[in-house]
Design an enzyme around this catalytic site. Structure first.
Site, PDB file in Angstrom:
ATOM      1  N   ASP A  97       0.789  -1.245   0.000  1.00 32.21           N
ATOM      2  CA  ASP A  97       0.000   0.000   0.000  1.00 32.21           C
ATOM      3  C   ASP A  97       0.810   1.279   0.000  1.00 32.21           C
ATOM      4  OD1 ASP A  97       1.130   0.066   2.505  1.00 32.21           O
ATOM      5  OD2 ASP A  97      -0.673  -0.571   3.559  1.00 32.21           O
ATOM      6  N   ARG A 208       2.612   8.643   8.831  1.00 33.79           N
ATOM      7  CA  ARG A 208       2.328  10.040   8.496  1.00 33.79           C
ATOM      8  C   ARG A 208       1.206  10.617   9.359  1.00 33.79           C
ATOM      9  NH1 ARG A 208       4.297  12.650   3.553  1.00 33.79           N
ATOM     10  NH2 ARG A 208       5.729  11.098   2.773  1.00 33.79           N
ATOM     11  N   HIS A 239      12.989   5.203  12.831  1.00 34.09           N
ATOM     12  CA  HIS A 239      12.839   5.439  11.396  1.00 34.09           C
ATOM     13  C   HIS A 239      13.728   6.613  10.992  1.00 34.09           C
ATOM     14  CE1 HIS A 239      10.762   6.414   7.616  1.00 34.09           C
ATOM     15  NE2 HIS A 239      10.068   5.277   7.720  1.00 34.09           N
TER      16      HIS A 239
HETATM   17  C1  UD1 Z   1       6.550   4.896   3.769  1.00 27.82           C
HETATM   18  C2  UD1 Z   1       5.152   4.419   3.361  1.00 27.82           C
HETATM   19  C3  UD1 Z   1       4.469   3.751   4.539  1.00 27.82           C
HETATM   20  C4  UD1 Z   1       5.343   2.687   5.160  1.00 27.82           C
HETATM   21  C5  UD1 Z   1       6.712   3.258   5.486  1.00 27.82           C
HETATM   22  C6  UD1 Z   1       7.599   2.154   5.968  1.00 27.82           C
HETATM   23  C7  UD1 Z   1       3.977   5.811   1.724  1.00 27.82           C
HETATM   24  C8  UD1 Z   1       3.046   6.928   1.501  1.00 27.82           C
HETATM   25  N1  UD1 Z   1       4.320   5.552   2.989  1.00 27.82           N
HETATM   26  O1  UD1 Z   1       6.367   5.921   4.741  1.00 27.82           O
HETATM   27  O2  UD1 Z   1       3.278   3.140   4.080  1.00 27.82           O
HETATM   28  O3  UD1 Z   1       4.728   2.256   6.350  1.00 27.82           O
HETATM   29  O4  UD1 Z   1       7.282   3.821   4.300  1.00 27.82           O
HETATM   30  O5  UD1 Z   1       8.687   2.618   6.679  1.00 27.82           O
HETATM   31  O6  UD1 Z   1       4.414   5.193   0.781  1.00 27.82           O
HETATM   32  N2  UD1 Z   1      14.101   8.472   4.943  1.00 27.82           N
HETATM   33  C9  UD1 Z   1      15.458   8.419   4.848  1.00 27.82           C
HETATM   34  N3  UD1 Z   1      16.051   7.223   4.538  1.00 27.82           N
HETATM   35  C10 UD1 Z   1      15.346   6.092   4.314  1.00 27.82           C
HETATM   36  C11 UD1 Z   1      13.944   6.156   4.424  1.00 27.82           C
HETATM   37  C12 UD1 Z   1      13.338   7.362   4.726  1.00 27.82           C
HETATM   38  O7  UD1 Z   1      16.148   9.410   5.047  1.00 27.82           O
HETATM   39  O8  UD1 Z   1      15.947   5.053   4.039  1.00 27.82           O
HETATM   40  C13 UD1 Z   1      13.448   9.775   5.294  1.00 27.82           C
HETATM   41  C14 UD1 Z   1      13.475  10.799   4.160  1.00 27.82           C
HETATM   42  O9  UD1 Z   1      13.649  12.078   4.695  1.00 27.82           O
HETATM   43  C15 UD1 Z   1      12.059  10.670   3.586  1.00 27.82           C
HETATM   44  C16 UD1 Z   1      11.252  10.398   4.834  1.00 27.82           C
HETATM   45  O10 UD1 Z   1      12.080   9.524   5.621  1.00 27.82           O
HETATM   46  O11 UD1 Z   1      11.664  11.847   2.920  1.00 27.82           O
HETATM   47  C17 UD1 Z   1       9.892   9.781   4.631  1.00 27.82           C
HETATM   48  O12 UD1 Z   1       9.924   8.654   3.754  1.00 27.82           O
HETATM   49  P1  UD1 Z   1       8.568   8.236   2.969  1.00 27.82           P
HETATM   50  O13 UD1 Z   1       8.844   6.987   2.184  1.00 27.82           O
HETATM   51  O14 UD1 Z   1       8.005   9.385   2.228  1.00 27.82           O
HETATM   52  O15 UD1 Z   1       7.541   7.957   4.122  1.00 27.82           O
HETATM   53  P2  UD1 Z   1       7.512   6.876   5.254  1.00 27.82           P
HETATM   54  O16 UD1 Z   1       6.944   7.528   6.451  1.00 27.82           O
HETATM   55  O17 UD1 Z   1       8.819   6.206   5.348  1.00 27.82           O
HETATM   56  N1  UDP Z   2      12.006  -3.531  10.753  1.00 22.55           N
HETATM   57  C1  UDP Z   2      13.378  -3.657  10.595  1.00 22.55           C
HETATM   58  N2  UDP Z   2      14.210  -2.864  11.341  1.00 22.55           N
HETATM   59  C2  UDP Z   2      13.739  -1.947  12.203  1.00 22.55           C
HETATM   60  C3  UDP Z   2      12.334  -1.794  12.349  1.00 22.55           C
HETATM   61  C4  UDP Z   2      11.502  -2.591  11.602  1.00 22.55           C
HETATM   62  O1  UDP Z   2      13.852  -4.497   9.823  1.00 22.55           O
HETATM   63  O2  UDP Z   2      14.551  -1.259  12.844  1.00 22.55           O
HETATM   64  C5  UDP Z   2      11.117  -4.370   9.933  1.00 22.55           C
HETATM   65  C6  UDP Z   2       9.989  -5.100  10.648  1.00 22.55           C
HETATM   66  O3  UDP Z   2      10.399  -6.370  11.085  1.00 22.55           O
HETATM   67  C7  UDP Z   2       8.921  -5.205   9.567  1.00 22.55           C
HETATM   68  C8  UDP Z   2       9.130  -3.943   8.746  1.00 22.55           C
HETATM   69  O4  UDP Z   2      10.445  -3.501   9.030  1.00 22.55           O
HETATM   70  O5  UDP Z   2       9.166  -6.318   8.728  1.00 22.55           O
HETATM   71  C9  UDP Z   2       8.116  -2.911   9.105  1.00 22.55           C
HETATM   72  O6  UDP Z   2       8.475  -1.708   8.513  1.00 22.55           O
HETATM   73  P1  UDP Z   2       7.811  -0.332   8.887  1.00 22.55           P
HETATM   74  O7  UDP Z   2       7.311  -0.366  10.276  1.00 22.55           O
HETATM   75  O8  UDP Z   2       8.793   0.723   8.507  1.00 22.55           O
HETATM   76  O9  UDP Z   2       6.618  -0.219   7.840  1.00 22.55           O
HETATM   77  P2  UDP Z   2       5.104  -0.743   7.831  1.00 22.55           P
HETATM   78  O10 UDP Z   2       5.118  -2.201   8.054  1.00 22.55           O
HETATM   79  O11 UDP Z   2       4.371   0.042   8.871  1.00 22.55           O
HETATM   80  O12 UDP Z   2       4.620  -0.373   6.470  1.00 22.55           O
END
Ligand code: UD1
Ligand code: UDP
Length: 371
Positions: A97, A208, A239
């Site tokens: 999603d 978010r 995160h």
């Molecule tokens: C995204 C997904 C969410 C999922 C989450 C898993 C959407 C809309 N949201 O949200 O469904 O639960 O990923 O973690 O697709 N960033 C880094 N390095 C990384 C990853 C993220 O610096 O490796 C920072 C960046 O500033 C980035 C921000 O995190 O702009 C947000 O990342 P984004 O993928 O937009 O949203 P998530 O909250 O991670």
């Molecule tokens: N996870 C990980 N390292 C971490 C935190 C989570 O590998 O420090 C794994 C966790 O086991 C799960 C996935 O990341 O498989 C969940 O990711 P996240 O919570 O970012 O996204 P969501 O599942 O809410 O989309």
């Protein structure tokens, strides 16, 4: 040879799609898996690719600091078109999603390329929660030709929406395929040593819709517990989102019994989960993993698309109100009866053979000349 393109971009998609990539590679007599990552996440995605030893054929590298939904969606749509034109895959597989999932499915729709949706049919039917994920998965559901639903409940959601039954397959969740490869009896880590004589709580929070007030409420509730109970320690692999980091630093930064650490690699994280006392999270994937490990979870969200874990008794939906989180947390620390009720290991998400099931569905679709 059928070209199966797998597109993913965030940590959780990678954790659940890499096992499928590696399973497809074992069947290279008829499948050519082609991996395209969007790079919606950078560091958190790359760590998973390393763990599963996967080098993507294509990388859109779209991530920006504090990116907006507009930037992510438009960035993917603009960059993926040429790749789809060049590769002309027989089918594209997307997961769950995220914005990566939605934008990729939309691009495939525009180009009349069939889409297989892994982890299909999860629903809250509230487009504001989780935001924007509920919209994303419903929209992908409209586009997908194959729905790989993890459970009967998710299949039923799709049927209720009018999807044809012969396009829906109950496969379990690839999260369990991943989990089967990561848990180790002899695992240890300096952070676990630090927490060994305490009740270890694993905390994650990133959504978010939680950012802002809700996230501060969550952290304040946890802070109150830490101040009250000397035998509790919290590990928070945080995160990489700077907005989340700022809120955590403000509320929890100075507390000695909370270790805010960098994101853990998936092998480490799963082993931390399997050794903790309980989990507080707003994550989706952790709600699938915890029931298999028999670890109680307080889900700090208003809705969940994973009712299976609630039915199994492992998950409790506690919302984002400070007092409610605090009271539920306290109850699980003080009442052995309440705690024990939530520790029955059960696994609603299959036996870890989801990737094999998806491959045999693809085989059938080849026989029927659908792809
Ligand atoms: C995204 C997904 C969410 C999922 C989450 C898993 C959407 C809309 N949201 O949200 O469904 O639960 O990923 O973690 O697709 N960033 C880094 N390095 C990384 C990853 C993220 O610096 O490796 C920072 C960046 O500033 C980035 C921000 O995190 O702009 C947000 O990342 P984004 O993928 O937009 O949203 P998530 O909250 O991670
Ligand atoms: N996870 C990980 N390292 C971490 C935190 C989570 O590998 O420090 C794994 C966790 O086991 C799960 C996935 O990341 O498989 C969940 O990711 P996240 O919570 O970012 O996204 P969501 O599942 O809410 O989309």
């Amino acid at each position: 040879m059928k070209k199966i393109m797998l597109v993913f971009g965030t940590r959780p998609e990678a954790i659940k799609m890499c096992p499928l990539v590696n399973e497809l590679k074992k069947h290279n007599d008829r499948f050519e898996p082609i991996v395209c990552v969007t790079g919606q996440h950078r560091q958190m995605l790359d760590r998973v690719l390393d763990v599963f030893d996967i080098i993507p054929e294509y990388d859109l590298s779209i991530m920006k600091e504090e990116q907006t939904l507009f930037e992510v969606t438009a960035g993917i749509l603009n960059k993926i078109k040429n790749i789809l034109e060049e590769v002309r895959p027989n089918i594209v597989l997307v997961h769950g999603d995220t914005s990566t999932t939605f934008a990729t499915a939309l691009a495939c729709f525009y180009m009349c390329i069939p889409v297989g949706h892994v982890e299909a049919g999860l629903r809250t039917y509230d487009v504001s929660s989780p935001f924007p994920e509920e919209f994303n998965r419903q929209a992908v559901g409209i586009i997908a030709r194959y729905h790989f639903a993890p459970t009967e409940i998710s299949k039923q959601n799709l049927i209720n929406e009018g999807k044809k039954e012969d396009t829906i397959f109950v496969t379990g969740n690839t999260a369990i395929d991943a989990l089967k490869t990561t848990i180790r009896d002899d695992y240890n880590h300096p952070e676990l040593e630090w927490a060994k004589d305490s009740k270890l709580i694993i905390l994650t929070a990133h959504r978010r819709e939680s950012q802002g007030k809700s996230m501060h409420h969550m952290f304040k509730a946890i802070r109150r517990i830490i101040d009250e109970y000397d035998d509790v320690k919290v590990i928070y692999p945080i995160h990489m989102n700077p907005i989340v980091r700022k809120a955590a630093e403000e509320e929890l930064g100075d507390c000695k019994r909370i270790h805010i650490i960098e994101p853990l690699d998936v092998v480490d994280f799963h082993n931390f989960l399997s050794r903790c006392y309980m989990i507080l999270t707003d994550s989706g994937g952790i709600q699938e993993e915890a029931p298999a490990l028999g670890k109680p979870v307080l889900v700090m969200r208003d809705t969940t698309e994973r009712p299976e874990g609630i039915e199994a008794g492992t998950l409790r939906l506690v919302g984002t109100d400070e007092e409610t989180i605090y009271m539920n947390f306290k109850l699980l620390l003080e009442s052995k009866e309440e705690y024990d009720k939530m520790t029955n290991a059960s696994n609603p998400y299959g036996d870890g053979t989801t990737c094999q099931k998806i491959i045999s569905i693809l085989d059938n679709s080849i026989k029927k000349r659908e792809i």
